[in-house]
Design a protein around this motif. Sequence first.
Motif, PDB file in Angstrom:
ATOM      1  N   ILE A  55       0.844  -1.199   0.000  1.00 13.40           N
ATOM      2  CA  ILE A  55       0.000   0.000   0.000  1.00 13.40           C
ATOM      3  C   ILE A  55       0.879   1.248   0.000  1.00 13.40           C
ATOM      4  O   ILE A  55       0.681   2.180  -0.787  1.00 13.40           O
ATOM      5  CB  ILE A  55      -0.905   0.004   1.249  1.00 13.40           C
ATOM      6  CG1 ILE A  55      -1.877  -1.167   1.199  1.00 13.40           C
ATOM      7  CG2 ILE A  55      -1.631   1.330   1.378  1.00 13.40           C
ATOM      8  CD1 ILE A  55      -3.173  -0.883   0.536  1.00 13.40           C
ATOM      9  N   ILE A 109       1.595   4.292  -2.812  1.00 10.22           N
ATOM     10  CA  ILE A 109       1.516   5.720  -2.510  1.00 10.22           C
ATOM     11  C   ILE A 109       2.780   6.421  -2.992  1.00 10.22           C
ATOM     12  O   ILE A 109       2.729   7.453  -3.662  1.00 10.22           O
ATOM     13  CB  ILE A 109       1.318   5.918  -0.991  1.00 10.22           C
ATOM     14  CG1 ILE A 109      -0.036   5.344  -0.576  1.00 10.22           C
ATOM     15  CG2 ILE A 109       1.442   7.367  -0.614  1.00 10.22           C
ATOM     16  CD1 ILE A 109      -0.277   5.366   0.896  1.00 10.22           C
ATOM     17  N   ASP A 138       0.188   7.734   9.326  1.00 12.96           N
ATOM     18  CA  ASP A 138      -0.321   6.845   8.284  1.00 12.96           C
ATOM     19  C   ASP A 138      -1.435   7.539   7.508  1.00 12.96           C
ATOM     20  O   ASP A 138      -1.497   7.496   6.278  1.00 12.96           O
ATOM     21  CB  ASP A 138      -0.878   5.553   8.908  1.00 12.96           C
ATOM     22  CG  ASP A 138       0.129   4.902   9.836  1.00 12.96           C
ATOM     23  OD1 ASP A 138       1.201   5.496  10.013  1.00 12.96           O
ATOM     24  OD2 ASP A 138      -0.160   3.831  10.375  1.00 12.96           O
ATOM     25  N   LEU A 139      -2.309   8.212   8.286  1.00 14.19           N
ATOM     26  CA  LEU A 139      -3.458   8.876   7.680  1.00 14.19           C
ATOM     27  C   LEU A 139      -3.008  10.006   6.759  1.00 14.19           C
ATOM     28  O   LEU A 139      -3.485  10.144   5.630  1.00 14.19           O
ATOM     29  CB  LEU A 139      -4.326   9.434   8.804  1.00 14.19           C
ATOM     30  CG  LEU A 139      -5.776   9.675   8.474  1.00 14.19           C
ATOM     31  CD1 LEU A 139      -6.415   8.369   8.088  1.00 14.19           C
ATOM     32  CD2 LEU A 139      -6.483  10.249   9.679  1.00 14.19           C
ATOM     33  N   VAL A 149      -1.679   8.825   3.439  1.00 18.37           N
ATOM     34  CA  VAL A 149      -2.730   8.370   2.529  1.00 18.37           C
ATOM     35  C   VAL A 149      -3.467   9.566   1.912  1.00 18.37           C
ATOM     36  O   VAL A 149      -3.759   9.590   0.713  1.00 18.37           O
ATOM     37  CB  VAL A 149      -3.706   7.451   3.296  1.00 18.37           C
ATOM     38  CG1 VAL A 149      -4.933   7.212   2.481  1.00 18.37           C
ATOM     39  CG2 VAL A 149      -3.041   6.146   3.635  1.00 18.37           C
ATOM     40  N   LEU A 150      -3.714  10.573   2.748  1.00 15.79           N
ATOM     41  CA  LEU A 150      -4.409  11.743   2.226  1.00 15.79           C
ATOM     42  C   LEU A 150      -3.504  12.542   1.287  1.00 15.79           C
ATOM     43  O   LEU A 150      -3.982  13.152   0.330  1.00 15.79           O
ATOM     44  CB  LEU A 150      -4.910  12.611   3.377  1.00 15.79           C
ATOM     45  CG  LEU A 150      -5.988  11.888   4.191  1.00 15.79           C
ATOM     46  CD1 LEU A 150      -6.422  12.732   5.368  1.00 15.79           C
ATOM     47  CD2 LEU A 150      -7.194  11.559   3.308  1.00 15.79           C
ATOM     48  N   LEU A 185      -1.523  11.223  -0.796  1.00 14.57           N
ATOM     49  CA  LEU A 185      -1.677  10.564  -2.093  1.00 14.57           C
ATOM     50  C   LEU A 185      -2.891  11.112  -2.834  1.00 14.57           C
ATOM     51  O   LEU A 185      -2.801  11.488  -4.009  1.00 14.57           O
ATOM     52  CB  LEU A 185      -1.842   9.061  -1.885  1.00 14.57           C
ATOM     53  CG  LEU A 185      -2.383   8.293  -3.089  1.00 14.57           C
ATOM     54  CD1 LEU A 185      -1.366   8.260  -4.197  1.00 14.57           C
ATOM     55  CD2 LEU A 185      -2.775   6.896  -2.710  1.00 14.57           C
ATOM     56  N   ALA A 186      -4.030  11.161  -2.130  1.00 14.94           N
ATOM     57  CA  ALA A 186      -5.247  11.653  -2.767  1.00 14.94           C
ATOM     58  C   ALA A 186      -5.040  13.079  -3.270  1.00 14.94           C
ATOM     59  O   ALA A 186      -5.427  13.430  -4.388  1.00 14.94           O
ATOM     60  CB  ALA A 186      -6.411  11.593  -1.787  1.00 14.94           C
ATOM     61  N   ALA A 232      -6.997   5.246  -1.650  1.00 15.63           N
ATOM     62  CA  ALA A 232      -6.466   6.100  -0.592  1.00 15.63           C
ATOM     63  C   ALA A 232      -7.553   6.450   0.420  1.00 15.63           C
ATOM     64  O   ALA A 232      -7.341   6.350   1.632  1.00 15.63           O
ATOM     65  CB  ALA A 232      -5.878   7.371  -1.190  1.00 15.63           C
ATOM     66  N   PHE A 233      -8.740   6.836  -0.066  1.00 15.88           N
ATOM     67  CA  PHE A 233      -9.823   7.193   0.854  1.00 15.88           C
ATOM     68  C   PHE A 233     -10.218   5.998   1.717  1.00 15.88           C
ATOM     69  O   PHE A 233     -10.392   6.116   2.936  1.00 15.88           O
ATOM     70  CB  PHE A 233     -11.039   7.700   0.066  1.00 15.88           C
ATOM     71  CG  PHE A 233     -10.920   9.141  -0.333  1.00 15.88           C
ATOM     72  CD1 PHE A 233     -10.769  10.131   0.623  1.00 15.88           C
ATOM     73  CD2 PHE A 233     -10.947   9.512  -1.659  1.00 15.88           C
ATOM     74  CE1 PHE A 233     -10.652  11.454   0.255  1.00 15.88           C
ATOM     75  CE2 PHE A 233     -10.818  10.838  -2.042  1.00 15.88           C
ATOM     76  CZ  PHE A 233     -10.677  11.808  -1.076  1.00 15.88           C
ATOM     77  N   GLN A 277      -8.420   3.427   2.455  1.00 17.14           N
ATOM     78  CA  GLN A 277      -7.331   3.085   3.362  1.00 17.14           C
ATOM     79  C   GLN A 277      -7.330   4.030   4.565  1.00 17.14           C
ATOM     80  O   GLN A 277      -7.110   3.614   5.699  1.00 17.14           O
ATOM     81  CB  GLN A 277      -6.006   3.161   2.592  1.00 17.14           C
ATOM     82  CG  GLN A 277      -4.882   2.382   3.219  1.00 17.14           C
ATOM     83  CD  GLN A 277      -5.195   0.897   3.304  1.00 17.14           C
ATOM     84  OE1 GLN A 277      -5.945   0.372   2.494  1.00 17.14           O
ATOM     85  NE2 GLN A 277      -4.666   0.238   4.315  1.00 17.14           N
ATOM     86  N   ALA A 278      -7.599   5.304   4.283  1.00 11.35           N
ATOM     87  CA  ALA A 278      -7.669   6.276   5.380  1.00 11.35           C
ATOM     88  C   ALA A 278      -8.758   5.872   6.371  1.00 11.35           C
ATOM     89  O   ALA A 278      -8.545   5.879   7.593  1.00 11.35           O
ATOM     90  CB  ALA A 278      -7.945   7.674   4.823  1.00 11.35           C
TER      91      ALA A 278
END
Lengths: 294, 374
Positions: free
Chosen positions: A230, A234, A271-272, A275-276, A278-279, B160-161, B163-164
Motif C-alpha cells: 500500500i 503511494i 499513516d493517515l 494516505v491523504l 496521495l489523494a 487512498a480514501f 485506506q484512510a
Amino acid sequence: MSDLVLVLVTGLGLGALYLLAASGLSLVYGLMGVLNFAHGSFMTAGAYAAWLTADALPDGWSAGPRLLVSTVVAVVVGALVGLVVEVLLIRPLYRHHIQQVLVTVGLSLASVAAAQGVFGADPRPVEQPSWMGSTVTLLGANLPADRFLYVAVAALLLAGLLALLRYTRLGLVIRAGVENRTMVEALGIDVRRTFTVVFALGAGVAALAGVLYSQYAGTVSPGQGGSLLIYAFIVVVIGGMGSVTGTAVAAVAVGLVQQLANYYAASGVGDLSVVLLLALVLLLRPASLQGAPA
Amino acid sequence: MTTPTTTPTSSAAATSGGPEAAPTPPRAGVTRRRMVRVGIPLLVLAVLAWLPYVPVEVPGLLPGRVNGPGSMQLLATCLVTAGLALGYDVLFGRTGLLSFGHALFVAAGSYLLTTTITAWGLPLPVAALVALGGTALLALVVGAVALRVGGIAFAMVTLAFAQAASIVVLRDPGGVTGGEEGHPFERGALPDLLVGVANAPYRYWLALGFVVVSVLVVTGLVHSRAGHAMAAVRENERRAAVLGLDTYRVRLLALVVGSTLGGLGGIVHALVLGGSTPHLTTSELTLSLLVMVVLGGAGSRWGALLGGFLYAYADARLTEASGSGMLTWLPEGVRSVVGQPLFVLGVFFIIVVSFAPTGLTGLGARLLRKAARP
C-alpha cells in the motif's frame, strides 16, 4: 533535539524500505502499464525464501554471512518467480491492462493464502545479526543500527538503477519505452523481451525489500508484503510512475512525514496523512500517473 | 495510457449480446421472452424464500438441515455478499469504473448503524435510515472529489480514501469503532426477531430482502436513461461526451447508487452478523468484490449475484471441506495449500480472467447458444 534526530533517522530508514519496495513497481508500471498487485507477493516470497535459506545454512556460520547469503538467494528466487509470472500470466494479456491488473489481484490473493497454508498464518521470528539490534549514538540520540543498513542498501540500489538506466543499452530501451512505447516498437526493438527482464528485475528488488522488511519487523508473515505494498503504491504515485528519481524523493518524503506526524501528532496520524497526501497529489497533478521520463 | 481504451470486459459483454443488448424480437416472442425474464427470477425468489421451511439435510453442501441455524446463517451471509457484489457491479460492470474503495461505503453503512444505535440509542429503523443517508452523502462527497480523475488514478484515489477510513477504524478514535475487535451490538439493542440462534431464518429473509431491493434498484437503473448513459460511458467515454452526455454526472450517479447499495449491504451485514467488523474496511473486501463480479460475469445481474454467492459459499465451505477428510488422498503439503479457500478462489479467478473473460454467466450463455445451434 535527540528526539528529532531519532525520528528523522527512523523516517529515513522507513523511506529506504519504501524506495526498495516501490522502485520495481514504478519501473514496471512506467514501462508496461501494469499496476502490479502481485508485487507484495514477490516481497513475501523473498522474505520466506531468505527465512528458509537462513534455516538451512550450517549452524557454524555467524548471523551476518547467513543474512547475506539468504538475501542473495531471496533475490534470485524473487526474480525467477517474477520471470515465470510475466511469461505465463502477464504476457498473454498484453495490451489488456484491466485484465492484467485483475490477474495480479488474483495472484496476490492466492499467494497470501498459499503462504498461510504452507507456513501458517502466525508471524515467524527471523534471525538477526546482533549488531543490527544494537544502537548507535549520534548527536546525543540512540539510533537503531539497522536503519543505516536500509538507507545504505537503498542508496546502492538507487545508484545501481540510475546507472543501469543511464549507461546500458537496456536502460536506454527502458527510458525510451517509458516515454513512448509505440515508437520503440516501431523502431524494431523487441520490447517484450525488455518487459520480461524489467518485470524479473522488479520482482528481484521486491524480494530484497521483503527480506529487509522482515528484518525491520523482526518476523516474517504471509500478509507482510501486502501491508508494505500500500505504501509502495503511494510512493510510486506521488513520485510519478516510471520515474526512479521521483520515486526516491517521494519515498524519503513519505517516510519522514509518516514518522514525524506519528511522533509529534498522534500515533496513526502519520499513516493517515500519507494516505491523504496521495489523494491530494493525484487530484492536483493527475499527470503524475502518466509516466515521467525515467 | 494516452488513448482511451474500452475495458475488455465491457466490449466482451457487448459482443456476446448481454440481455440488454439483445435486438428486439418479433411481437409473439416479446411476451414469451418477458415471461421468462420475469418468471425465472420470481421462481428463484420463491424457492429461496421457502428454504427456511425445508427440514432436509443436504450432506456435504450445507451444515445440517437446510432450515437449521448453521445453514440459514451461511446462506444469509452468501446472500448479503451477492447483494454487495451486485452493488459493486453498478460501478465496475455497468459504468467501467475500477474503484478500489468500495469497502469504504460498506463499512460506512455498517459502522454508522452500530454507532448510532449504541451511542445515540436510536431505534433500528431510524438508525438504518441515518446510516443509509450518511453513506449516500459520503459517496456523493468522495465521488465528487475522486471522479475528477479517471482510470487508474481514480482507482488509486478511492484506494487512498478507503485506506484512510480503515486506519481510522483500526485506531479506534474515542472508543467509537472498537478497533480490531469490531463493534458488536449490545444486548437488547436490536428487536428480538433479529437476535439469537433460533431466529436465523428472519436474518436470512432480511438478507434475501436486501438482494431483492438491490436487484430492483439495479434493474430500474439499467433500463432508465441514466443506465443507458452509464453503458455509453463504459463503452467509450470520450464518444459519450461528444454526444452531449455529462459523463461526470453519469459516473457520479453510478458511484452514488452503487455505494448506497453497498451501504445498505453493510447495514444488513451488521444485522446478520450482529455487529461491525474491521474486516469490512480493508482493501481485501474491495478486491474480493472485484473477484466476485469478474468470476460471475461483469455487467450482468445474474453474474454478479452468482459470483458473490458462490464466492462467499466457497470461502466458508472450502475450509470445512479440507478439514473434513475429503482431501486426505492429497499429500500433506498440497492439502494445506488447497485447504485455503482464497488460494482456490484466487487460482480459479486467474483462470477465468485468462480464458473466460465474460465470467461464468458469459461462459454459460456461450455454451447454451452452442447447444441450441444444431
